[in-house]
Design a protein around this motif. Structure first.
Motif, PDB file in Angstrom:
ATOM      1  N   TRP A 162       0.763  -1.552  -0.033  1.00  0.00           N
ATOM      2  CA  TRP A 162       0.600   0.496   0.484  1.00  0.00           C
ATOM      3  C   TRP A 162       0.779   1.604   0.180  1.00  0.00           C
ATOM      4  O   TRP A 162       0.379   2.290  -0.653  1.00  0.00           O
ATOM      5  N   ASP A 210      -8.882   2.513   8.834  1.00  0.00           N
ATOM      6  CA  ASP A 210      -9.852   1.809   7.828  1.00  0.00           C
ATOM      7  C   ASP A 210     -10.961   1.598   8.354  1.00  0.00           C
ATOM      8  O   ASP A 210     -10.545   1.317   9.481  1.00  0.00           O
ATOM      9  N   TRP A 228     -17.965  -0.999   4.428  1.00  0.00           N
ATOM     10  CA  TRP A 228     -17.496  -0.137   3.813  1.00  0.00           C
ATOM     11  C   TRP A 228     -16.402  -0.155   3.223  1.00  0.00           C
ATOM     12  O   TRP A 228     -15.857  -0.872   2.730  1.00  0.00           O
ATOM     13  N   ASN A 229     -15.965   0.657   1.772  1.00  0.00           N
ATOM     14  CA  ASN A 229     -14.373   1.224   1.729  1.00  0.00           C
ATOM     15  C   ASN A 229     -13.799   1.400   2.229  1.00  0.00           C
ATOM     16  O   ASN A 229     -13.808   1.725   3.079  1.00  0.00           O
ATOM     17  N   LEU A 247      -8.677  -0.045   2.426  1.00  0.00           N
ATOM     18  CA  LEU A 247      -7.606  -0.408   1.733  1.00  0.00           C
ATOM     19  C   LEU A 247      -7.633  -1.603   1.986  1.00  0.00           C
ATOM     20  O   LEU A 247      -6.666  -2.046   0.868  1.00  0.00           O
ATOM     21  N   VAL A 255     -11.001  -6.958  -0.138  1.00  0.00           N
ATOM     22  CA  VAL A 255     -12.099  -8.361   0.139  1.00  0.00           C
ATOM     23  C   VAL A 255     -11.715  -9.200   0.843  1.00  0.00           C
ATOM     24  O   VAL A 255     -10.131  -9.541   0.376  1.00  0.00           O
ATOM     25  N   ILE A 274     -24.668  -1.611  18.794  1.00  0.00           N
ATOM     26  CA  ILE A 274     -23.464  -1.172  18.440  1.00  0.00           C
ATOM     27  C   ILE A 274     -24.132  -1.207  16.775  1.00  0.00           C
ATOM     28  O   ILE A 274     -23.538  -0.155  15.804  1.00  0.00           O
ATOM     29  N   LEU A 293     -22.953   1.926  13.881  1.00  0.00           N
ATOM     30  CA  LEU A 293     -22.209   2.067  13.027  1.00  0.00           C
ATOM     31  C   LEU A 293     -23.032   2.275  11.538  1.00  0.00           C
ATOM     32  O   LEU A 293     -22.992   3.111  10.399  1.00  0.00           O
ATOM     33  N   ILE A 322     -16.952   6.238   8.268  1.00  0.00           N
ATOM     34  CA  ILE A 322     -16.484   4.631   8.135  1.00  0.00           C
ATOM     35  C   ILE A 322     -15.781   4.909   6.886  1.00  0.00           C
ATOM     36  O   ILE A 322     -14.570   4.208   6.975  1.00  0.00           O
ATOM     37  N   ASP A 323     -16.297   4.555   6.084  1.00  0.00           N
ATOM     38  CA  ASP A 323     -16.027   4.767   4.694  1.00  0.00           C
ATOM     39  C   ASP A 323     -14.743   5.268   4.164  1.00  0.00           C
ATOM     40  O   ASP A 323     -14.330   6.308   5.176  1.00  0.00           O
ATOM     41  N   LEU A 324     -13.506   5.021   4.748  1.00  0.00           N
ATOM     42  CA  LEU A 324     -12.376   5.537   4.109  1.00  0.00           C
ATOM     43  C   LEU A 324     -12.516   6.507   3.167  1.00  0.00           C
ATOM     44  O   LEU A 324     -11.365   7.690   3.131  1.00  0.00           O
ATOM     45  N   PHE A 325     -12.787   6.261   1.369  1.00  0.00           N
ATOM     46  CA  PHE A 325     -12.632   7.746   0.816  1.00  0.00           C
ATOM     47  C   PHE A 325     -13.726   8.098   0.075  1.00  0.00           C
ATOM     48  O   PHE A 325     -14.488   7.127  -0.258  1.00  0.00           O
ATOM     49  N   ARG A 376     -10.134  12.423   1.227  1.00  0.00           N
ATOM     50  CA  ARG A 376      -9.501  10.767   0.354  1.00  0.00           C
ATOM     51  C   ARG A 376     -10.883  10.215  -0.913  1.00  0.00           C
ATOM     52  O   ARG A 376     -11.393  10.421  -0.787  1.00  0.00           O
ATOM     53  N   GLU A 434      -4.880  11.009  -0.793  1.00  0.00           N
ATOM     54  CA  GLU A 434      -5.038  12.134   0.229  1.00  0.00           C
ATOM     55  C   GLU A 434      -4.618  13.907  -0.005  1.00  0.00           C
ATOM     56  O   GLU A 434      -4.316  13.607  -0.579  1.00  0.00           O
ATOM     57  N   LEU A 447      -1.534   6.268  -1.958  1.00  0.00           N
ATOM     58  CA  LEU A 447      -1.514   4.727  -1.324  1.00  0.00           C
ATOM     59  C   LEU A 447      -2.481   3.573  -2.747  1.00  0.00           C
ATOM     60  O   LEU A 447      -2.780   3.902  -3.272  1.00  0.00           O
ATOM     61  N   ARG A 495      -3.952   0.254  -3.679  1.00  0.00           N
ATOM     62  CA  ARG A 495      -4.630  -1.008  -3.650  1.00  0.00           C
ATOM     63  C   ARG A 495      -4.041  -1.799  -3.708  1.00  0.00           C
ATOM     64  O   ARG A 495      -3.835  -1.850  -5.391  1.00  0.00           O
ATOM     65  N   SER A 501     -14.361  -4.880  -6.867  1.00  0.00           N
ATOM     66  CA  SER A 501     -14.207  -5.274  -5.929  1.00  0.00           C
ATOM     67  C   SER A 501     -13.516  -3.688  -4.882  1.00  0.00           C
ATOM     68  O   SER A 501     -13.170  -3.428  -3.596  1.00  0.00           O
ATOM     69  N   GLU A 541     -16.311   1.882  -6.372  1.00  0.00           N
ATOM     70  CA  GLU A 541     -17.055   1.849  -4.725  1.00  0.00           C
ATOM     71  C   GLU A 541     -17.690   0.918  -4.587  1.00  0.00           C
ATOM     72  O   GLU A 541     -18.453   0.553  -6.047  1.00  0.00           O
ATOM     73  N   LYS A 542     -18.599   0.568  -3.517  1.00  0.00           N
ATOM     74  CA  LYS A 542     -19.272  -0.027  -3.478  1.00  0.00           C
ATOM     75  C   LYS A 542     -21.186   0.442  -3.245  1.00  0.00           C
ATOM     76  O   LYS A 542     -20.969   1.248  -2.424  1.00  0.00           O
TER      77      LYS A 542
END
Lengths: 246, 153
Positions: free
Chosen positions: A119, A126, A180-181, A183, A186, B23, B27, B34-37, B55, B106, B121, B123, B149, B152-153
């Motif tokens: 990475w 994340d 969630w998305n 780094l 999956v 919980i 969430l 929580i999504d990173l980007f 990001r 970022e 970064l 992936r 994958s 984006e989901k």
């Protein structure tokens, strides 16, 4: 069924039977570990993208998989402690916690080493990495709760409840990459087709390593639990007999 | 099962269900954070507050990568195969960075609509194979890239 269940709750019975299983477990573990490590670290083909660093996969995946087994185990054992007041179940909750913390730390560390090379970073907040770090802190919490509460019944109850929280977090860790998305990738789907991605040449050594690490987990847990039994039952006659025999 | 044990089991189940619900709802409420980007499509739709650092994640568009001869300046386009966002960056790229690869950058969007990245970064997807298998698949004309994958989901 109930007879077997109450027998399992007897520390003396568990100590005797586990003493007989232990050499077999250690032997099987050694065989799997030897073949698995040799195969995974020396003979697995290099990844088309990642090259040699991809071999961290064969340490990271088994260790991370098994670190997710601790809280379900502790939650079930904790529930048994709460409902039936079974002494052995509470011993398992106590001995599993430090082991789980080690496994979680190893998963985080091996993931970091892999991450910095692929990475380009050691750490990122994340969903997957953060929930895994949360599990580490929860396990540290269970360990310190145990040593902070002198009343051992109260400690058993508190640890059992915290284990239920940990169990829920395991579900979050598992599905974090889907919800969630992140780094983090999956989950990989392995295939039986040797001509495609994720074929047997990838997963057979992974399977051997996973079995080996699982057995290592069982062996360690049994050995720590036996130790805990001797400590808690030190005033019992059978422990005194055992000591005088040896 | 004896009544007092049944009661304890009930209490444990009640606590477990209650904790899961609280919980889970927390969430769910936080899922945006929580999504990173953000994906290029989310950026195009104006879901990102302007002038803020965030990001962005997507694939490096094939044929879009340009690098300067005398510095570490690079530019490329990130895409989720629906929308594109151009990215400018000066610095070291991860080893896995290449066209067609998933990345997370970022930084922030400038007035010209270019994403000025301070960190990039890489992936990787969930598919592992040897170079031989990869070459064989490509020779057979099969698509070996599973991008689903990584976008984006």
């Amino acid at each position: 069924m109930w007879l077997w269940f109450s027998k399992l709750g007897s520390p003396k019975w568990f100590y005797e039977i586990s003493g007989r299983w232990l050499p077999w477990l250690v032997g099987t573990m050694s065989v799997f570990l030897l073949i698995g490590v040799t195969w995974a670290l020396l003979f697995v083909p290099q990844d088309y993208q990642q090259g040699l660093i991809n071999r961290v996969f064969y340490i990271h995946v088994p260790v991370a998989t098994i670190s997710l087994a601790f809280f379900p185990l502790m939650a079930v054992a904790g529930a048994i402690t709460l409902i039936w007041r079974m002494k052995l179940a509470d011993m398992v909750v106590k001995t599993a916690a430090p082991l789980g913390a080690w496994f979680t730390a190893l998963a985080l560390a091996s993931g970091s080493i892999w991450g910095v090379d692929t990475w380009g970073t050691w750490w990122i907040w994340d969903g997957r990495l953060t929930s895994m770090l949360f599990q580490f802190f929860l396990l540290i919490g269970v360990i310190s709760l145990r040593s902070a509460l002198e009343d051992s019944d109260g400690a058993a109850r508190a640890c059992a409840l915290l284990s239920i929280v940990g169990f829920i977090n395991v579900i979050v860790i598992k599905y974090s990459v889907d919800w969630w998305n992140t780094l983090h990738q999956v989950g990989t789907n392995f295939s039986t087709d040797s001509g495609g991605a994720n074929g047997p040449e990838i997963w057979v050594p992974l399977f051997l390593m996973t079995v080996a690490v699982y057995l290592f987990f069982v062996v360690s847990l049994v050995m720590y639990t036996r130790n805990e039994i001797l400590q808690r039952e030190r005033r019992a006659q059978w422990v005194a007999d055992l000591v005088s025999e040896s | 099962m004896k009544p007092h044990r049944k009661k304890r089991l009930g209490i444990i189940l009640f606590i477990a269900v209650g904790l899961s619900l609280s919980i889970g709802l927390t969430l769910f409420a936080l899922s945006q954070n929580i999504d990173l980007f953000y994906s290029p499509t989310q950026v195009a739709a104006g879901e990102v507050p302007s002038g803020q650092r965030f990001r962005i994640g997507g694939m490096v568009k094939d044929g879009s990568f340009l690098s300067a001869q005398d510095s570490l300046r690079v530019e490329f386009i990130t895409t989720d195969y629906v929308n594109d966002v151009p990215i400018h960056y000066e610095g070291i790229l991860p080893d896995l960075f290449r066209e067609g690869q998933g990345i997370v950058a970022e930084g922030s969007i400038d007035t010209a609509g270019i994403f000025q990245a301070t960190r990039v970064l890489a992936r990787h997807d969930e598919n592992y194979m040897s170079p031989e298998v990869k070459a064989a698949l490509e020779a057979a004309g099969a698509s070996t890239e599973n991008h689903s994958s990584l976008v984006e989901k």
